[in-house]
Design an enzyme around this catalytic site. Structure first.
Site, short mmCIF file in Angstrom:
data_model
loop_
_atom_site.label_atom_id
_atom_site.label_comp_id
_atom_site.label_asym_id
_atom_site.label_seq_id
_atom_site.Cartn_x
_atom_site.Cartn_y
_atom_site.Cartn_z
N HIS A 61 1.10 -1.49 0.26
CA HIS A 61 0.28 -0.01 0.09
C HIS A 61 0.96 1.30 0.11
CE1 HIS A 61 -3.10 -2.44 0.56
NE2 HIS A 61 -3.55 -2.38 1.74
N HIS A 70 -9.70 1.94 1.28
CA HIS A 70 -9.20 0.82 1.80
C HIS A 70 -10.97 0.96 2.31
CE1 HIS A 70 -7.46 -2.08 4.49
NE2 HIS A 70 -6.43 -2.61 2.96
N GLU A 72 -11.19 -4.04 -3.12
CA GLU A 72 -10.34 -3.21 -3.08
C GLU A 72 -10.58 -3.20 -4.93
OE1 GLU A 72 -6.80 -3.02 -0.78
OE2 GLU A 72 -8.35 -4.62 0.18
#
Ligand code: BGC
Length: 381
Positions: free
Chosen positions: A135, A209, A347
């Protein structure tokens, strides 16, 4: 369940919206976004919360991480609940958030060993998940303060969120200018439009997210939620959750969500991939592929409340993460402890580790190009 009901009814009463008997889930109109102070970072930077409402959906967004701090939608009887996991204070978001509600960049998901080569040049990224980069690295877009401008356009209300990531930030090449638009439509849809430009060749994979629990956060696990995903293949991973490169068929595996089933139905099947992920933590290869317009790819429904979320996207992949690493150490917005499976993420994205997998759809962005992707979340009950 009782807990969520109490929270919901109290919330509805406080805002003067009839709790029961509303019938239609989408009865209210758009309102100008309202800004309020949410808290301060250690260096004194103010973090604001923006409240939006349209078409029966209520959204609260933080300038820190572009975080969806709360998203409320009605159930089949018109009773509202916050269906996204989060915190009620900035300190917890800074210190311990597992990306609750956040914007993810520059690269959603994992890049193996935090390394990739582009145009012959090797890049080493910030490594924050074992030997891998997850991420966007240690200080990803989820931990940045975004500039926010509200807008009302026709019957839509929304926010423009801006963040410029400097050349070399977290090891990524190029200055990346990012604009994300959160729109609440008059139908109560939450639409996200991502845009980015760069001054050097780089890789980008932006996503959101949110941890969904359509029965309401703090109401227990999501294992009874019903889910369908329009994907015949997924990307199996190694023990570090990096794709092997194979696009494996879902047929005959716990990963087959082509026909609706509950999230919990196959989650305890002793399949090697579920052991690696401690549950589901995988990328689905969407049958529609990369598309110019958002197309429907997944439906999530909580049978107890009737709340239903439909997702449409331009993206070719979907990471479905079943909240496996929630371990009972975080206290959520509703004041209860979050445990494994109390929320799930869907996601929309390009596939994990694409910069090292030439056969996957490319995540390369070059100067002169504009990165553009869209994901739409539609709610009903
Ligand atoms: C990943 C998980 C990770 C989680 C962080 C998800 O997107 O797929 O592996 O643990 O983010 O909370």
């Amino acid at each position: 369940m009782d807990m969520s009901r109490r929270t919901v009814i109290a919330g509805a009463a406080a805002t003067g919206i009839a709790a029961a008997g509303m019938g239609s889930a989408h009865a209210t109109g758009g309102r100008k976004p309202v800004k309020s102070l949410f808290g301060k970072l250690a260096d004194g930077t103010k973090v604001y919360s923006w409240a939006l409402e349209n078409g029966g959906t209520r959204l609260k967004v933080l300038s820190y991480g572009g975080i969806v701090q709360s998203l409320e939608v009605p159930d089949r009887r018109g009773r509202y609940a916050n269906v996204s996991l989060g915190f009620d204070n900035i300190e917890d978001y800074v210190a311990k958030s597992p990306y609750f509600g956040a914007l993810i960049g520059r690269y959603g998901n994992r890049i193996g060993k935090g390394r990739f080569t582009l145009d012959g040049k090797a890049h080493q990224l910030s490594v924050n998940d074992g030997e891998n980069s997850l991420h966007g690295g240690a200080q990803g877009f989820d931990k940045r303060v975004w500039d926010i401008e509200p807008f009302t356009k026709g019957s839509d209300v929304g926010l423009y969120l801006y963040y410029t990531s400097v050349d070399g930030e977290m090891g990524y090449p190029g200055t990346l200018k990012t604009k994300v638009t959160y729109t609440l439509t008059r139908h109560g849809d939450w639409r996200i439009d991502y845009e980015a430009t760069t001054d050097k060749a780089t890789v980008v994979n932006l996503t959101s997210h949110v941890y969904w629990n359509l029965a309401g956060e703090s109401s227990g696990t999501i294992y009874d939620h019903e889910l369908s995903i329009a994907a015949s293949r997924y990307t199996p991973v190694d023990s570090g959750l990096i794709p092997t490169g194979e696009l494996a068929r879902v047929w005959g595996t716990p990963f087959d969500f082509r026909r609706t089933k509950t999230v919990g139905e196959d989650i305890r099947v002793p399949h090697q991939q579920l052991l690696y992920g401690k549950g589901i933590d995988h990328n689905w290869v969407l049958d529609k592929g990369l598309t110019a317009r958002p197309e429907h790819i997944a439906t999530l429904r909580d049978p107890s409340s009737g709340r239903t979320l439909k997702i449409a996207t331009t993206e070719p992949g979907l990471q479905f993460y079943s909240g496996n690493f929630l371990d009972g150490t975080l206290v959520g917005t509703g004041g209860t402890v979050y445990r494994q499976g109390d929320g799930l993420c869907l996601e929309t994205q390009h596939f994990p580790d694409s910069p090292n997998k030439p056969s996957f759809p490319s995540t390369v962005l070059r100067p002169g190009q504009t990165y553009r992707t869209t994901t739409v979340h539609s709610f009903s009950a």
